[in-house]
Scaffold this motif. Structure first.
Motif, PDB file in Angstrom:
ATOM      1  N   LYS A   1     -10.840   2.904   1.992  1.00  0.00           N
ATOM      2  CA  LYS A   1     -11.278   1.521   2.169  1.00  0.00           C
ATOM      3  C   LYS A   1     -10.417   0.579   1.325  1.00  0.00           C
ATOM      4  N   LEU A   2     -10.207  -0.612   1.843  1.00  0.00           N
ATOM      5  CA  LEU A   2      -9.412  -1.610   1.141  1.00  0.00           C
ATOM      6  C   LEU A   2     -10.142  -2.108  -0.099  1.00  0.00           C
TER       7      LEU A   2
ATOM      8  N   LEU B   1      -6.200   1.184  -2.010  1.00  0.00           N
ATOM      9  CA  LEU B   1      -7.182   1.905  -1.198  1.00  0.00           C
ATOM     10  C   LEU B   1      -8.002   2.838  -2.075  1.00  0.00           C
TER      11      LEU B   1
ATOM     12  N   PHE C   1      -9.042   0.884   7.022  1.00  0.00           N
ATOM     13  CA  PHE C   1      -8.464  -0.224   6.260  1.00  0.00           C
ATOM     14  C   PHE C   1      -7.501  -1.057   7.101  1.00  0.00           C
TER      15      PHE C   1
ATOM     16  N   HIS D   1       0.142   5.466  -0.622  1.00  0.00           N
ATOM     17  CA  HIS D   1      -0.708   5.681   0.552  1.00  0.00           C
ATOM     18  C   HIS D   1       0.163   5.823   1.806  1.00  0.00           C
TER      19      HIS D   1
ATOM     20  N   LEU E   1       0.830  -1.211   0.000  1.00  0.00           N
ATOM     21  CA  LEU E   1       0.000   0.000   0.000  1.00  0.00           C
ATOM     22  C   LEU E   1       0.865   1.262   0.000  1.00  0.00           C
TER      23      LEU E   1
END
Length: 409
Positions: free
Chosen positions: A196-197, A192, A150, A78, A73
């Motif tokens: 949210k995942l 993401l 997440f 992110h 991620l």
């Protein structure tokens, strides 16, 4: 584990490096080390002899996958701070602390009306006090109170690292290859969207395989009828032992097991009696096995028959139907045992077990698995998949079982 280099050689993922002293201190904590003495799959080794792996191995594997997911991620832009990553790693390491002996088998038997997740949280809070508040962020993630939702999804969701580890690990040790999912591929596809995942569209086939593998593993491993029969046998043994203890009968037991046999413990006791929680942290599989060996020669006929049978793998015979068994049939079997062993109907009830098992592999109402397309749109896997029958996966499958003592060999 190599204490000097802090490297774990895991049979599923290879070398796992522990670079963080705080994370290492959690692994070294007695509550975590207790997980080395609890089998991940309870009594499933009676069906698949290789299933000897532990809750500790699973927790370490989940930690490894959490680290991989966080790295992935971050590589996609992110922001996940050092403290957030540390909190997520600590959280997934400790998520299974609340399991009792044989993992799920004795849940609600030794301790009533409390889930293993709640006990995990109690133990996390206790460690947090010892560590002067260093687990605050991990606890916040565990309780789904941290703003970056997440992180909790990675710990507990439809596509969490807990499931990604246990499917691969349980598949590896049981030899049931249908559960061997592509966890590395799934993690590589994580992203993401709006905090949210999500899974990038390229990973849709890996998700389909994941959901199918989970369904197959449930019926081939987790709810295998022979393992289920063994579990019900052990539950009845503990219930019989508890009843004898409450009647004042003398029973061999380790100090921790003795406490739970002679003191009915429920949620209130665990929250309010420090000795109850401390005794729980001393309980593991070995307490039960040593008791079974002693109980196999106990003067109580029911306890000795059941203990000896489980030790020698003379397991309950099990029948499974799509509808509930007729009460008359159950009473007839109970009466047969009452006559055969010259025991009361109440005592004979421990030689049988009847209930239902049910599962559904995917719930759209739950935390859904969202697929992210290149144009930024999102679809639930139920809508995105052109292969899976999500309605079939989401359908609750219910089966009824009746198991009872086999004739002695």
């Amino acid at each position: 584990m190599d204490n000097k280099r802090k490297i774990i050689n895991d049979p599923v993922f290879g070398f796992i490096n522990i670079k963080d002293e705080f994370i290492y201190s959690i692994i070294q904590h007695p509550y975590f080390q207790r997980l080395t003495r609890i089998r991940q799959l309870g009594l499933t080794h009676l069906v698949y002899p290789g299933a000897q792996h532990t809750r500790m191995a699973h927790s370490l594997g989940s930690m490894f996958l959490m680290g991989e997911a966080i790295s992935q991620l971050r590589s996609k832009g992110h922001e996940i701070t050092f403290e957030e990553a540390q909190g997520a790693l600590a959280c997934i390491l400790l998520h299974d602390l609340g399991h009792g002996p044989f993992s799920h088998v004795l849940e609600d038997t030794l301790v009533k009306n409390i889930s293993h997740e709640e006990i995990s949280l109690l133990l996390m809070n206790r460690i947090n006090k010892e560590m002067n508040g260093k687990l605050e962020l991990a606890i916040s993630i565990f309780k789904d109170e941290y703003p970056k939702k997440f992180l909790h999804q990675l710990v507990s969701g439809q596509l969490d690292v807990d499931r990604l580890d246990y499917l691969r690990r349980d598949s590896f040790f049981t030899g049931v290859h249908e559960g061997n999912i592509g966890s590395a591929r799934i993690i590589k596809m994580l992203n993401l969207k709006d905090g949210k995942l999500v899974v990038e569209a390229k990973g849709i086939y890996s998700i389909e395989n994941f959901l199918m593998a989970r369904r197959l593993m449930y019926w081939q491993v987790y709810l295998h009828k022979t393992a289920l029969a063994a579990e019900k046998m052990l539950v009845n043994i503990l219930k019989r032992a508890q009843q004898l203890a409450l009647q004042g009968k003398e029973l061999f037991a380790s100090p921790a097991l003795f406490y739970f046999l002679y003191h009915p413990i429920d949620k209130h006791a665990l929250y309010n009696d420090p000795q109850a929680l401390e005794s729980f942290t001393d309980l593991d599989d070995s307490d039960i096995w040593s008791a079974l060996k002693a109980w196999s020669n106990h003067s109580d006929k029911v306890l000795s028959i059941l203990s000896k049978s489980l030790l020698n793998r003379n397991l309950f015979k099990i029948e499974i139907e799509s509808k509930a068994f007729d009460r008359e049939y159950l009473n007839q079997k109970k009466e047969e045992f009452s006559i055969k062993y010259n025991i009361s109907a109440e005592e004979a009830s421990y030689l049988i077990s009847s209930d239902e098992v049910s599962t559904n592999m995917y719930s759209e109402a739950d935390d859904s698995i969202d697929i992210l397309y290149k144009d930024g749109t999102i679809k639930d896997i139920a809508e995105a998949s052109d292969m899976l029958n999500i309605q079939l996966l989401a359908k609750k499958v219910r089966k009824y079982y009746f198991c009872f003592l086999r004739d002695s060999k």
